[in-house]
Design a protein around this motif. Structure first.
Motif, PDB file in Angstrom:
ATOM      1  N   VAL A 224       0.836  -1.207   0.000  1.00 35.63           N
ATOM      2  CA  VAL A 224       0.000   0.000   0.000  1.00 35.63           C
ATOM      3  C   VAL A 224       0.866   1.250   0.000  1.00 35.63           C
ATOM      4  O   VAL A 224       0.581   2.242  -0.693  1.00 35.63           O
ATOM      5  N   GLU A 225       1.984   1.205   0.773  1.00 37.76           N
ATOM      6  CA  GLU A 225       2.857   2.371   0.885  1.00 37.76           C
ATOM      7  C   GLU A 225       3.532   2.692  -0.451  1.00 37.76           C
ATOM      8  O   GLU A 225       3.891   3.839  -0.720  1.00 37.76           O
ATOM      9  N   GLN A 226       3.703   1.684  -1.312  1.00 40.66           N
ATOM     10  CA  GLN A 226       4.375   1.892  -2.593  1.00 40.66           C
ATOM     11  C   GLN A 226       3.406   2.123  -3.751  1.00 40.66           C
ATOM     12  O   GLN A 226       3.836   2.244  -4.902  1.00 40.66           O
ATOM     13  N   LEU A 227       2.133   2.176  -3.456  1.00 38.14           N
ATOM     14  CA  LEU A 227       1.159   2.373  -4.528  1.00 38.14           C
ATOM     15  C   LEU A 227       1.372   3.684  -5.274  1.00 38.14           C
ATOM     16  O   LEU A 227       1.192   3.760  -6.492  1.00 38.14           O
ATOM     17  N   ASP A 228       1.765   4.754  -4.553  1.00 40.77           N
ATOM     18  CA  ASP A 228       1.963   6.036  -5.229  1.00 40.77           C
ATOM     19  C   ASP A 228       3.149   5.981  -6.197  1.00 40.77           C
ATOM     20  O   ASP A 228       3.110   6.543  -7.303  1.00 40.77           O
ATOM     21  N   ASP A 229       4.219   5.248  -5.800  1.00 35.71           N
ATOM     22  CA  ASP A 229       5.364   5.095  -6.704  1.00 35.71           C
ATOM     23  C   ASP A 229       4.986   4.265  -7.933  1.00 35.71           C
ATOM     24  O   ASP A 229       5.410   4.574  -9.068  1.00 35.71           O
ATOM     25  N   ILE A 230       4.171   3.236  -7.712  1.00 37.53           N
ATOM     26  CA  ILE A 230       3.721   2.402  -8.829  1.00 37.53           C
ATOM     27  C   ILE A 230       2.864   3.222  -9.786  1.00 37.53           C
ATOM     28  O   ILE A 230       3.012   3.151 -11.021  1.00 37.53           O
ATOM     29  N   ALA A 231       1.955   4.031  -9.213  1.00 37.21           N
ATOM     30  CA  ALA A 231       1.085   4.870 -10.042  1.00 37.21           C
ATOM     31  C   ALA A 231       1.910   5.883 -10.840  1.00 37.21           C
ATOM     32  O   ALA A 231       1.624   6.161 -12.021  1.00 37.21           O
ATOM     33  N   PHE A 232       2.976   6.427 -10.221  1.00 35.95           N
ATOM     34  CA  PHE A 232       3.833   7.394 -10.907  1.00 35.95           C
ATOM     35  C   PHE A 232       4.534   6.752 -12.110  1.00 35.95           C
ATOM     36  O   PHE A 232       4.599   7.331 -13.205  1.00 35.95           O
ATOM     37  N   GLN A 233       5.056   5.543 -11.909  1.00 42.81           N
ATOM     38  CA  GLN A 233       5.733   4.844 -13.009  1.00 42.81           C
ATOM     39  C   GLN A 233       4.761   4.506 -14.139  1.00 42.81           C
ATOM     40  O   GLN A 233       5.113   4.578 -15.328  1.00 42.81           O
ATOM     41  N   LEU A 234       3.510   4.143 -13.775  1.00 44.33           N
ATOM     42  CA  LEU A 234       2.500   3.866 -14.800  1.00 44.33           C
ATOM     43  C   LEU A 234       2.150   5.127 -15.588  1.00 44.33           C
ATOM     44  O   LEU A 234       1.900   5.077 -16.807  1.00 44.33           O
ATOM     45  N   CYS A 235       2.106   6.260 -14.885  1.00 42.96           N
ATOM     46  CA  CYS A 235       1.837   7.532 -15.581  1.00 42.96           C
ATOM     47  C   CYS A 235       2.930   7.827 -16.616  1.00 42.96           C
ATOM     48  O   CYS A 235       2.643   8.266 -17.739  1.00 42.96           O
ATOM     49  N   LYS A 236       4.181   7.596 -16.254  1.00 36.76           N
ATOM     50  CA  LYS A 236       5.291   7.848 -17.166  1.00 36.76           C
ATOM     51  C   LYS A 236       5.204   6.971 -18.411  1.00 36.76           C
ATOM     52  O   LYS A 236       5.660   7.361 -19.490  1.00 36.76           O
ATOM     53  N   LYS A 237       4.601   5.792 -18.269  1.00 38.63           N
ATOM     54  CA  LYS A 237       4.500   4.856 -19.392  1.00 38.63           C
ATOM     55  C   LYS A 237       3.165   4.993 -20.128  1.00 38.63           C
ATOM     56  O   LYS A 237       2.742   4.079 -20.834  1.00 38.63           O
ATOM     57  N   GLU A 238       2.485   6.146 -19.944  1.00 37.61           N
ATOM     58  CA  GLU A 238       1.250   6.480 -20.651  1.00 37.61           C
ATOM     59  C   GLU A 238       0.096   5.521 -20.344  1.00 37.61           C
ATOM     60  O   GLU A 238      -0.813   5.345 -21.150  1.00 37.61           O
ATOM     61  N   ALA A 239       0.131   4.907 -19.160  1.00 34.54           N
ATOM     62  CA  ALA A 239      -0.956   3.993 -18.776  1.00 34.54           C
ATOM     63  C   ALA A 239      -2.239   4.767 -18.483  1.00 34.54           C
ATOM     64  O   ALA A 239      -3.346   4.212 -18.588  1.00 34.54           O
ATOM     65  N   PHE A 240      -2.124   6.059 -18.091  1.00 34.56           N
ATOM     66  CA  PHE A 240      -3.301   6.852 -17.733  1.00 34.56           C
ATOM     67  C   PHE A 240      -3.490   8.051 -18.673  1.00 34.56           C
ATOM     68  O   PHE A 240      -4.086   9.059 -18.279  1.00 34.56           O
ATOM     69  N   GLY A 241      -2.941   7.954 -19.879  1.00 36.45           N
ATOM     70  CA  GLY A 241      -3.161   9.008 -20.846  1.00 36.45           C
ATOM     71  C   GLY A 241      -1.950   9.894 -21.076  1.00 36.45           C
ATOM     72  O   GLY A 241      -0.977   9.882 -20.302  1.00 36.45           O
ATOM     73  N   ASP A 242      -2.007  10.691 -22.147  1.00 35.26           N
ATOM     74  CA  ASP A 242      -0.879  11.548 -22.538  1.00 35.26           C
ATOM     75  C   ASP A 242      -0.619  12.662 -21.534  1.00 35.26           C
ATOM     76  O   ASP A 242       0.535  13.023 -21.282  1.00 35.26           O
ATOM     77  N   ARG A 243      -1.690  13.243 -21.017  1.00 39.73           N
ATOM     78  CA  ARG A 243      -1.521  14.390 -20.112  1.00 39.73           C
ATOM     79  C   ARG A 243      -0.705  13.999 -18.886  1.00 39.73           C
ATOM     80  O   ARG A 243       0.241  14.693 -18.489  1.00 39.73           O
ATOM     81  N   LEU A 244      -1.069  12.873 -18.240  1.00 44.53           N
ATOM     82  CA  LEU A 244      -0.327  12.427 -17.066  1.00 44.53           C
ATOM     83  C   LEU A 244       1.057  11.929 -17.449  1.00 44.53           C
ATOM     84  O   LEU A 244       2.005  12.034 -16.659  1.00 44.53           O
ATOM     85  N   SER A 245       1.184  11.401 -18.657  1.00 47.04           N
ATOM     86  CA  SER A 245       2.507  10.963 -19.114  1.00 47.04           C
ATOM     87  C   SER A 245       3.456  12.153 -19.249  1.00 47.04           C
ATOM     88  O   SER A 245       4.626  12.081 -18.841  1.00 47.04           O
ATOM     89  N   ARG A 246       2.969  13.268 -19.836  1.00 47.21           N
ATOM     90  CA  ARG A 246       3.795  14.469 -19.971  1.00 47.21           C
ATOM     91  C   ARG A 246       4.172  15.026 -18.605  1.00 47.21           C
ATOM     92  O   ARG A 246       5.308  15.460 -18.387  1.00 47.21           O
ATOM     93  N   ALA A 247       3.202  14.966 -17.664  1.00 47.89           N
ATOM     94  CA  ALA A 247       3.478  15.481 -16.314  1.00 47.89           C
ATOM     95  C   ALA A 247       4.535  14.635 -15.612  1.00 47.89           C
ATOM     96  O   ALA A 247       5.407  15.156 -14.905  1.00 47.89           O
ATOM     97  N   GLY A 248       4.465  13.311 -15.826  1.00 47.63           N
ATOM     98  CA  GLY A 248       5.415  12.430 -15.158  1.00 47.63           C
ATOM     99  C   GLY A 248       6.790  12.422 -15.779  1.00 47.63           C
ATOM    100  O   GLY A 248       7.749  11.954 -15.149  1.00 47.63           O
TER     101      GLY A 248
END
Length: 470
Positions: free
Chosen positions: A63-87
C-alpha cells in the motif's frame, strides 16, 4: 533530499519552481514514512502470531508503494498523454551535484541519528506501556456476566472454615452471575464472582474465580474451598470448569468447547459469557440508554442489558396461592441473579401453608426457580432480609430448611408460565433434588399466572413490602 539539494542549486536549474513546494513535498514523504511506522506499530501490538505480522507488513509495504507504482504507470502512458507528460517533466530526471558543506552535513547527520534514536526509543516505550497495560487487564472487560449450564457434580469436596472437609452436591449454574475484574494471574485478568443481590464483593463467603493458568494453558473456574478429592493437594489452579487450550489474553475471545469436572471430565459443558459494558443503545436491547458504559433501563425494563420486562408484581398459583414482589422505598424491587424474589402472601387451597414463623419464598438460583422454606424467618423485618440477601448464595446458603418445589431450567425473568415440580421423597435414590412430581397433568401448561391489574391495585392498597415479609 533537503540536505542534498539547496535552494540555490534548485533555482539555478529550475527558476520557475517554488522552493517551498519542494520542501512541502519532502515533508509529505516524511509524514508518509511516519504513517508507515505508526501502522507497523499498531500491527505488531494487535497481532497474535508472528506470521500475522509478516503478512500484514507485506500488505502495508504494498500500500505504501502504490503512489510510486502509479507514478511509473503515468510515465508509461498507462493513464493518458496528459499524465505521461506530467510524469516525464525534466525536474523528475534532473541531477544535482552533492553540496560540500561539511559543517552543515555533520550537524544534519547528528540530527538524523538523534531522530532515529528517538523513533526507536518511542517504539520501545510504547510497546512497554501497552504490555504493562495488557498485563494489568486494562484492555479486557472489567465486568462480565457468566452463565454456566445445568451440569451437576455430586458429592463435591468442600473445605470448611476449620480446615475439615464435607461433601455437597454442586450445580454449576449456582455460580452464574456477575464477575468483576480483580487482580492479575499469569499475565491475564482475574474475574471474581460478585453478590447475587447487588453485584458487589462477598463479605461472608469467598467468590469463585475465573482466571488464566499458564500451567494448564487454559482459562479456568476455581474456588478456594472446593477440591476434586479430600486427598488432593490445594493447588493454585485446581479447576472445576475449564476452556480449551488457548493463549488468548481476552476471555471473551476464547472459542471452542469447555469442560466441567463432575467427578470426571465432562467435555462440551455449556457456558456463555458476555461483556457487561455497553457502547450504544443496541447493547441495552433498545430498552434503555448507554451511559458511561452502563445500561440505564427505562422504567418498564430491568437487567444488566435491560433484557427483561418489569416483573409481574403479584402472581397466583393454581392452588389459589398468592405471591408478591417485595418493593423498596425507591420503587426498586428485591432481586437475586437479576430476577425478582416472590414472597408467599396468602391462599393455599389443599396444601399446608408455611408455619406461623416460617417464610416461603421463590428464588432464582442461576438456572431454576426454587420454592424454599426458611424456618423462623417470617417475623423478620426488611433490613434483616437485605442483610441476608447481600451474602446469599444457593450453594453456601445454610438457612434453607426445605425445598418445596422447583421449576425446569429457564432464563425467564419470572416463574409465570413455568411448570413446577413438588419435592416429595428424598434420599440417594432421588438425588440431587428429591423425587419430583409435576403438578400439572399436561406438560407446558404452567403453574403461576400474573394477577390482573385491578387485583394488583387492591393488594397494593392494603400491602407494602415490609408487610409481605411479615
Amino acid at each position: 533530499m533537503l540536505r542534498m539539494i539547496s535552494q540555490k542549486s534548485l533555482k539555478s536549474k529550475f527558476p520557475q519552481m517554488k522552493f517551498w513546494k519542494f520542501v512541502f513535498s519532502a515533508m509529505v514523504r516524511l509524514m508518509l514514512g511516519y504513517a508507515f511506522l505508526f501502522n507497523m506499530f499498531i500491527i505488531i501490538v494487535q497481532s497474535d502470531a508472528v506470521i500475522d505480522i509478516f503478512y500484514d507488513l507485506l500488505a502495508l509495504q504494498f500500500v505504501e508503494q502504490l503512489d510510486d507504482i502509479a507514478f511509473q504507470l503515468c510515465k508509461k502512458e498507462a493513464f493518458g498523454d496528459r499524465l505521461s507528460r506530467a510524469g516525464n517533466k525534466k525536474c523528475f530526471h534532473a541531477e544535482f551535484q552533492r553540496q560540500h558543506f561539511l559543517g552543515r552535513l555533520k550537524k544534519i547527520g547528528m540530527f538524523l541519528k538523534m531522530l532515529y534514536f528517538c523513533n526507536l526509543a518511542l517504539a520501545i516505550m510504547g510497546l512497554t506501556y501497552i504490555t504493562m497495560k495488557q498485563r494489568s487487564g486494562d484492555y479486557q472487560a472489567t465486568s462480565i456476566t457468566v452463565t454456566f449450564g445445568d451440569e451437576l457434580w455430586e458429592k463435591a469436596v468442600v473445605e470448611n472454615v476449620a480446615g475439615g472437609f464435607y461433601e455437597h452436591d454442586l450445580i454449576f449454574s449456582m455460580f452464574n452471575g456477575v464477575y468483576v475484574q480483580s487482580g492479575v494471574h499469569d499475565g491475564r485478568p482475574v474475574y471474581v464472582e460478585q453478590r447475587k443481590f447487588e453485584q458487589t464483593p462477598y463479605e461472608k463467603w469467598i467468590g469463585a474465580e475465573i482466571k488464566y493458568c499458564r500451567s494448564e494453558c487454559r482459562w479456568v473456574l476455581t474456588h478456594r474451598n472446593i477440591r476434586k478429592s479430600m486427598t488432593s493437594e490445594k493447588l493454585d489452579c485446581d479447576w472445576i470448569f475449564r476452556s480449551p487450550e488457548t493463549t488468548d489474553y481476552n476471555l471473551l475471545d476464547v472459542s471452542g468447547s469447555w469442560s466441567a469436572w463432575t467427578g470426571a471430565i465432562v467435555h462440551g459443558a455449556n457456558i456463555f459469557i458476555i461483556d457487561n459494558e455497553c457502547e450504544s443503545e443496541s447493547d441495552c436491547n433498545l430498552n434503555g440508554v448507554c451511559s458511561s458504559g452502563q445500561c440505564v433501563c427505562y422504567s418498564s425494563y430491568f437487567g444488566t442489558h435491560c433484557e427483561y420486562r418489569e416483573p409481574c408484581p403479584v402472581i397466583k398459583g393454581d392452588q389459589n396461592d398468592t405471591w408478591g414482589v417485595v418493593y423498596f422505598e425507591d420503587g426498586t424491587f428485591f432481586s437475586l441473579y437479576d430476577r425478582p424474589v416472590y414472597v408467599y402472601m396468602e391462599g393455599y387451597n389443599g396444601t399446608s401453608p408455611p408455619g406461623e414463623n416460617d417464610a416461603l419464598i421463590i428464588v432464582y438460583t442461576g438456572s431454576r426457580y426454587f420454592g424454599f422454606y426458611y424456618a423462623g424467618f417470617r417475623g423478620k423485618d426488611l433490613d434483616f432480609w437485605i442483610e441476608f440477601a447481600k451474602d446469599y448464595h444457593p450453594f453456601w446458603d445454610p438457612f434453607v430448611s426445605e425445598t418445596y418445589f422447583i421449576t425446569d431450567p429457564t432464563i425467564s425473568s419470572t416463574p409465570v408460565g413455568l411448570d413446577i415440580f413438588f419435592v416429595t421423597d428424598r434420599g440417594e435414590r432421588y438425588k440431587p433434588f428429591g423425587k419430583l412430581v409435576p403438578y400439572a397433568e399436561v406438560a407446558g401448561s404452567g403453574y403461576f399466572s400474573c394477577f390482573e391489574a385491578e387485583d394488583y391495585v387492591k393488594y397494593r392498597e392494603r400491602t407494602d413490602g415490609k408487610r409481605l415479609l411479615r
